[in-house]
Design a protein around this motif. Structure first.
Motif, PDB file in Angstrom:
ATOM      1  N   ILE A 122       0.848  -1.196   0.000  1.00 58.19           N
ATOM      2  CA  ILE A 122       0.000   0.000   0.000  1.00 58.19           C
ATOM      3  C   ILE A 122       0.883   1.245   0.000  1.00 58.19           C
ATOM      4  CG2 ILE A 122      -1.681   1.292   1.387  1.00 58.19           C
ATOM      5  CD1 ILE A 122      -2.732  -1.451   2.363  1.00 58.19           C
ATOM      6  N   PRO A 123       0.589   2.271  -0.833  1.00 56.77           N
ATOM      7  CA  PRO A 123       1.452   3.455  -0.901  1.00 56.77           C
ATOM      8  C   PRO A 123       1.561   4.166   0.444  1.00 56.77           C
ATOM      9  CG  PRO A 123      -0.625   3.852  -2.052  1.00 56.77           C
ATOM     10  CD  PRO A 123      -0.564   2.382  -1.751  1.00 56.77           C
ATOM     11  N   LEU A 124       2.786   4.624   0.741  1.00 60.54           N
ATOM     12  CA  LEU A 124       3.105   5.248   2.017  1.00 60.54           C
ATOM     13  C   LEU A 124       3.230   6.757   1.838  1.00 60.54           C
ATOM     14  CD1 LEU A 124       4.032   5.054   5.021  1.00 60.54           C
ATOM     15  CD2 LEU A 124       6.371   4.761   4.136  1.00 60.54           C
ATOM     16  N   TYR A 125       2.467   7.511   2.630  1.00 59.43           N
ATOM     17  CA  TYR A 125       2.467   8.974   2.577  1.00 59.43           C
ATOM     18  C   TYR A 125       3.007   9.559   3.884  1.00 59.43           C
ATOM     19  CZ  TYR A 125      -0.265   9.140  -1.741  1.00 59.43           C
ATOM     20  OH  TYR A 125      -0.678   9.031  -3.052  1.00 59.43           O
ATOM     21  N   LEU A 126       3.596  10.753   3.772  1.00 62.18           N
ATOM     22  CA  LEU A 126       4.094  11.479   4.937  1.00 62.18           C
ATOM     23  C   LEU A 126       3.444  12.859   4.980  1.00 62.18           C
ATOM     24  CD1 LEU A 126       6.073  11.977   7.315  1.00 62.18           C
ATOM     25  CD2 LEU A 126       7.757  12.753   5.603  1.00 62.18           C
ATOM     26  N   PHE A 127       2.992  13.252   6.181  1.00 61.20           N
ATOM     27  CA  PHE A 127       2.375  14.565   6.377  1.00 61.20           C
ATOM     28  C   PHE A 127       2.992  15.202   7.610  1.00 61.20           C
ATOM     29  CE2 PHE A 127      -1.974  16.881   6.932  1.00 61.20           C
ATOM     30  CZ  PHE A 127      -1.442  18.018   6.372  1.00 61.20           C
ATOM     31  N   GLN A 128       3.648  16.348   7.449  1.00 64.25           N
ATOM     32  CA  GLN A 128       4.203  17.092   8.575  1.00 64.25           C
ATOM     33  C   GLN A 128       3.375  18.355   8.779  1.00 64.25           C
ATOM     34  OE1 GLN A 128       8.381  17.574   7.581  1.00 64.25           O
ATOM     35  NE2 GLN A 128       8.920  15.634   8.546  1.00 64.25           N
ATOM     36  N   ILE A 129       2.631  18.376   9.864  1.00 64.11           N
ATOM     37  CA  ILE A 129       1.667  19.448  10.115  1.00 64.11           C
ATOM     38  C   ILE A 129       2.341  20.794  10.356  1.00 64.11           C
ATOM     39  CG2 ILE A 129      -0.265  20.177  11.580  1.00 64.11           C
ATOM     40  CD1 ILE A 129      -0.914  17.739  10.017  1.00 64.11           C
ATOM     41  N   THR A 181      -0.832  -1.302  -7.478  1.00 64.67           N
ATOM     42  CA  THR A 181      -1.608  -2.506  -7.781  1.00 64.67           C
ATOM     43  C   THR A 181      -0.843  -3.438  -8.714  1.00 64.67           C
ATOM     44  OG1 THR A 181      -3.781  -1.507  -7.408  1.00 64.67           O
ATOM     45  CG2 THR A 181      -3.690  -3.333  -8.982  1.00 64.67           C
ATOM     46  N   GLU A 182      -0.106  -2.884  -9.667  1.00 65.84           N
ATOM     47  CA  GLU A 182       0.600  -3.714 -10.650  1.00 65.84           C
ATOM     48  C   GLU A 182       1.894  -4.317 -10.119  1.00 65.84           C
ATOM     49  OE1 GLU A 182      -1.002  -4.641 -13.134  1.00 65.84           O
ATOM     50  OE2 GLU A 182      -2.606  -3.182 -12.758  1.00 65.84           O
ATOM     51  N   MET A 183       2.284  -3.961  -8.902  1.00 67.03           N
ATOM     52  CA  MET A 183       3.476  -4.543  -8.289  1.00 67.03           C
ATOM     53  C   MET A 183       3.081  -5.825  -7.560  1.00 67.03           C
ATOM     54  SD  MET A 183       5.733  -2.507  -9.339  1.00 67.03           S
ATOM     55  CE  MET A 183       7.116  -3.172  -8.409  1.00 67.03           C
ATOM     56  N   THR A 184       3.682  -6.950  -7.939  1.00 69.39           N
ATOM     57  CA  THR A 184       3.257  -8.253  -7.412  1.00 69.39           C
ATOM     58  C   THR A 184       4.116  -8.752  -6.261  1.00 69.39           C
ATOM     59  OG1 THR A 184       4.600  -9.395  -9.073  1.00 69.39           O
ATOM     60  CG2 THR A 184       2.295  -8.932  -9.635  1.00 69.39           C
ATOM     61  N   GLU A 187       1.858  -9.660  -0.530  1.00 69.48           N
ATOM     62  CA  GLU A 187       1.212 -10.881  -0.056  1.00 69.48           C
ATOM     63  C   GLU A 187      -0.045 -11.237  -0.840  1.00 69.48           C
ATOM     64  OE1 GLU A 187      -0.310 -12.820   4.182  1.00 69.48           O
ATOM     65  OE2 GLU A 187       0.652 -10.845   4.140  1.00 69.48           O
ATOM     66  N   HIS A 188      -0.781 -10.239  -1.308  1.00 70.23           N
ATOM     67  CA  HIS A 188      -2.033 -10.496  -2.025  1.00 70.23           C
ATOM     68  C   HIS A 188      -1.976  -9.806  -3.386  1.00 70.23           C
ATOM     69  CE1 HIS A 188      -3.384 -11.935   1.866  1.00 70.23           C
ATOM     70  NE2 HIS A 188      -3.073 -10.761   2.388  1.00 70.23           N
ATOM     71  N   PRO A 189      -1.130 -10.281  -4.296  1.00 66.38           N
ATOM     72  CA  PRO A 189      -0.842  -9.536  -5.528  1.00 66.38           C
ATOM     73  C   PRO A 189      -2.005  -9.397  -6.491  1.00 66.38           C
ATOM     74  CG  PRO A 189       0.151 -11.711  -5.619  1.00 66.38           C
ATOM     75  CD  PRO A 189      -0.351 -11.537  -4.220  1.00 66.38           C
ATOM     76  N   ARG A 190      -3.039 -10.240  -6.373  1.00 66.51           N
ATOM     77  CA  ARG A 190      -4.178 -10.122  -7.271  1.00 66.51           C
ATOM     78  C   ARG A 190      -5.253  -9.169  -6.746  1.00 66.51           C
ATOM     79  NH1 ARG A 190      -4.275 -13.979 -11.354  1.00 66.51           N
ATOM     80  NH2 ARG A 190      -2.725 -15.622 -11.131  1.00 66.51           N
ATOM     81  N   THR A 191      -5.073  -8.670  -5.557  1.00 70.75           N
ATOM     82  CA  THR A 191      -6.064  -7.780  -4.952  1.00 70.75           C
ATOM     83  C   THR A 191      -5.684  -6.328  -5.220  1.00 70.75           C
ATOM     84  OG1 THR A 191      -6.540  -9.382  -3.202  1.00 70.75           O
ATOM     85  CG2 THR A 191      -7.182  -7.093  -2.798  1.00 70.75           C
ATOM     86  N   PRO A 192      -6.521  -5.559  -5.925  1.00 70.09           N
ATOM     87  CA  PRO A 192      -6.188  -4.154  -6.231  1.00 70.09           C
ATOM     88  C   PRO A 192      -5.964  -3.330  -4.966  1.00 70.09           C
ATOM     89  CG  PRO A 192      -8.035  -4.901  -7.568  1.00 70.09           C
ATOM     90  CD  PRO A 192      -7.791  -5.969  -6.553  1.00 70.09           C
ATOM     91  N   ILE A 193      -5.008  -2.427  -5.034  1.00 69.04           N
ATOM     92  CA  ILE A 193      -4.708  -1.522  -3.927  1.00 69.04           C
ATOM     93  C   ILE A 193      -5.646  -0.323  -4.002  1.00 69.04           C
ATOM     94  CG2 ILE A 193      -2.981   0.022  -2.928  1.00 69.04           C
ATOM     95  CD1 ILE A 193      -2.294  -2.899  -2.522  1.00 69.04           C
ATOM     96  N   THR A 194      -6.423  -0.092  -2.945  1.00 67.45           N
ATOM     97  CA  THR A 194      -7.344   1.047  -2.914  1.00 67.45           C
ATOM     98  C   THR A 194      -7.177   1.873  -1.636  1.00 67.45           C
ATOM     99  OG1 THR A 194      -9.080  -0.338  -1.937  1.00 67.45           O
ATOM    100  CG2 THR A 194      -9.060  -0.138  -4.338  1.00 67.45           C
ATOM    101  N   LEU A 195      -6.079   1.660  -0.918  1.00 70.00           N
ATOM    102  CA  LEU A 195      -5.864   2.305   0.371  1.00 70.00           C
ATOM    103  C   LEU A 195      -4.567   3.108   0.351  1.00 70.00           C
ATOM    104  CD1 LEU A 195      -6.698  -0.824   2.555  1.00 70.00           C
ATOM    105  CD2 LEU A 195      -8.166   1.181   2.274  1.00 70.00           C
ATOM    106  N   PRO A 356       3.661  -3.324 -17.486  1.00 71.02           N
ATOM    107  CA  PRO A 356       2.825  -4.476 -17.819  1.00 71.02           C
ATOM    108  C   PRO A 356       1.713  -4.653 -16.783  1.00 71.02           C
ATOM    109  CG  PRO A 356       5.163  -5.064 -17.814  1.00 71.02           C
ATOM    110  CD  PRO A 356       5.046  -3.713 -17.184  1.00 71.02           C
ATOM    111  N   VAL A 357       0.540  -5.048 -17.240  1.00 70.10           N
ATOM    112  CA  VAL A 357      -0.537  -5.402 -16.318  1.00 70.10           C
ATOM    113  C   VAL A 357      -0.218  -6.775 -15.739  1.00 70.10           C
ATOM    114  CG1 VAL A 357      -2.989  -5.973 -16.137  1.00 70.10           C
ATOM    115  CG2 VAL A 357      -2.259  -3.989 -17.466  1.00 70.10           C
ATOM    116  N   ALA A 358      -0.134  -6.857 -14.442  1.00 67.27           N
ATOM    117  CA  ALA A 358       0.298  -8.095 -13.788  1.00 67.27           C
ATOM    118  C   ALA A 358      -0.648  -9.252 -14.069  1.00 67.27           C
ATOM    119  CB  ALA A 358       0.434  -7.869 -12.285  1.00 67.27           C
ATOM    120  N   PHE A 359      -1.947  -8.976 -14.006  1.00 73.22           N
ATOM    121  CA  PHE A 359      -2.953 -10.011 -14.211  1.00 73.22           C
ATOM    122  C   PHE A 359      -4.028  -9.479 -15.144  1.00 73.22           C
ATOM    123  CE2 PHE A 359      -1.211 -10.566  -9.904  1.00 73.22           C
ATOM    124  CZ  PHE A 359      -0.626 -11.824 -10.059  1.00 73.22           C
TER     125      PHE A 359
END
Length: 417
Positions: A122-129, A181-184, A187-195, A356-359
């Motif tokens: 899941i993509p990692l974001y940083l926020f410095q208030i 999502t396209e990075m396999t 642990e769950h490479p067929r499940t799209p990343i939405t978070l 490339p589309v993984a799946f």
């Protein structure tokens, strides 16, 4: 700050809420039925068309279903409100035509993608208030309200300064998540990343500054929760001052209980071990005990595995500033990244790279017919560089790493409503 023990939130389907539960490939029979019925209902209402290229993908529809606890009527209301809001504010036009400099100015005030991912991909974001002082925010809001930086003609119901923020949410859902999502190698490479996973640094922020930012952040959080549901996962709050319990009383009312239960408030001694439970050290910024060269305001320090996966074109060797999105080419076997927005009033529309589309759809359908269980076995064997024995699920790691907070102590606290 005194803490409340984490509460395990259970879905109506009978299992724990949390990735990958409730996502494609990990739906219960009841949830599968809810998704099918949701599509039928939306079709009847004229909000969904099914074809080889449906108007909305399954992972988007599932976000609304999860947000509304799988109640179709409730999910429909939120979905319709969002579609109406997007149309009224011409979100597609906004993202396609926004001035790149204005986009980057807005980006500097909100969470930054580090270019890295957590252990689940899941993509990692940083926020410095601390960078959001009253002068910076005031100047930005005045400029944003007096200048239309895109060709979109919104209806005026949403302030311009917030519409510019939602160009960043479009970037999350149309660029960062599809890329991850396209990075396999997960642990769950067929499940799209939405978070997204977020490190929120609140150090060096006074109570007065929090108070001045209250309206600014509340408006943004309310609209994001309404129109981009289920795009936040773990949120790690770092550097909380002694008065943060007061601030937390405001903040937790902006989110639904499930989101609140995913927020961890970390004491200084717990930052490194907790983050490492969820994120590999090479992907944690050095300021928080990791190995990554990344500071707030930096362009993404792109994961070497992502760099190896993409094929750069047109002289690009990195993703450029400004908005971009992915679209399928070669019959759905590849995705191309298109840089959009405008520079000096000139519209930009250029291919940056392909991946490339993984799946591909045909393969995914065949695997689904063979059964999720068999496919999952193959997935686990095929994941490279990931030890399931070492990288337990996020929930298990949280229970191991995050101790109960004692009264009067700054302990790690997965907070629940």
């Amino acid at each position: 700050m005194s803490g409340i023990p984490a509460e395990r939130v259970v879905s109506v389907g009978g299992h724990d809420i949390g990735y990958p539960h409730g996502h494609l490939g990990y739906l219960t029979e009841e949830e599968e039925n809810a998704l099918r019925n949701f599509k039928v209902y939306l079709t009847e209402k004229g909000l969904y068309t099914s074809s080889q290229n449906p108007s909305h993908d399954d992972q988007t529809l599932l976000r609304f279903l999860r947000a509304r606890k799988w109640v179709i009527q409730d999910a429909y209301k939120q979905f319709k409100d969002t579609e109406d809001w997007r149309k009224a504010n011409q979100l597609e036009v906004l993202y396609d035509t926004i001035d790149v400099d204005a986009y980057e100015e807005t980006r500097s005030l909100y969470p930054q993608w580090t270019g890295r991912r957590d252990r689940r991909g899941i993509p990692l974001y940083l926020f410095q208030i601390r960078h959001l002082d009253s002068k910076t925010v005031s100047n930005y809001e005045k400029t944003a309200e007096s200048t239309n930086v895109s060709k979109a003609q919104p209806d005026g119901s949403t302030p311009q300064r917030l519409l510019r923020l939602f160009a960043l949410y479009e970037n999350l859902t149309r660029f960062a998540q599809p890329l991850c999502t396209e990075m396999t190698d997960r642990e769950h490479p067929r499940t799209p990343i939405t978070l997204s996973t977020n490190i929120v640094d609140v150090s060096q922020v006074s109570l007065r500054m929090f108070w001045n930012l209250k309206a600014h952040m509340q408006a943004a959080s309310t609209l994001a929760t309404a129109h981009y549901p289920e795009t936040l996962d773990r949120i790690f709050i770092i550097g909380a001052p002694y008065f943060f319990s007061t601030v937390w009383g405001w903040i937790k009312r902006w989110f639904d209980p499930i989101t609140v239960s995913k927020i961890f408030i970390l004491s200084p001694g717990e930052v490194k071990p907790t983050l490492e439970a969820f994120i590999e050290p090479r992907n944690i910024p050095k300021a928080y005990g990791g190995e990554l060269e990344f500071s707030f305001f930096d362009r993404p320090n792109l994961d070497p595995k992502i760099r190896r996966a993409v094929s750069w074109e047109n002289g690009y060797t990195d993703f450029p500033e400004g908005p971009a999105y992915w679209r399928p080419i070669d019959g759905g076997k590849k995705l191309e990244c298109i840089a959009v927005g405008s520079k000096g009033g000139v519209q930009r529309r250029e291919r940056v790279c392909t991946i490339p589309v993984a799946f591909p759809k045909e393969e995914s359908a065949a695997v689904k017919d063979e059964g999720v269980g068999a496919a999952e076995g193959e997935i686990q064997e095929g994941v490279q560089g990931l030890s399931i024995a070492d990288d337990n699920t996020a929930a298990e790691l949280a229970e191991k790493v995050a101790p109960q907070a004692a009264e009067g102590e700054n302990k790690t606290t997965p907070v629940s409503a």
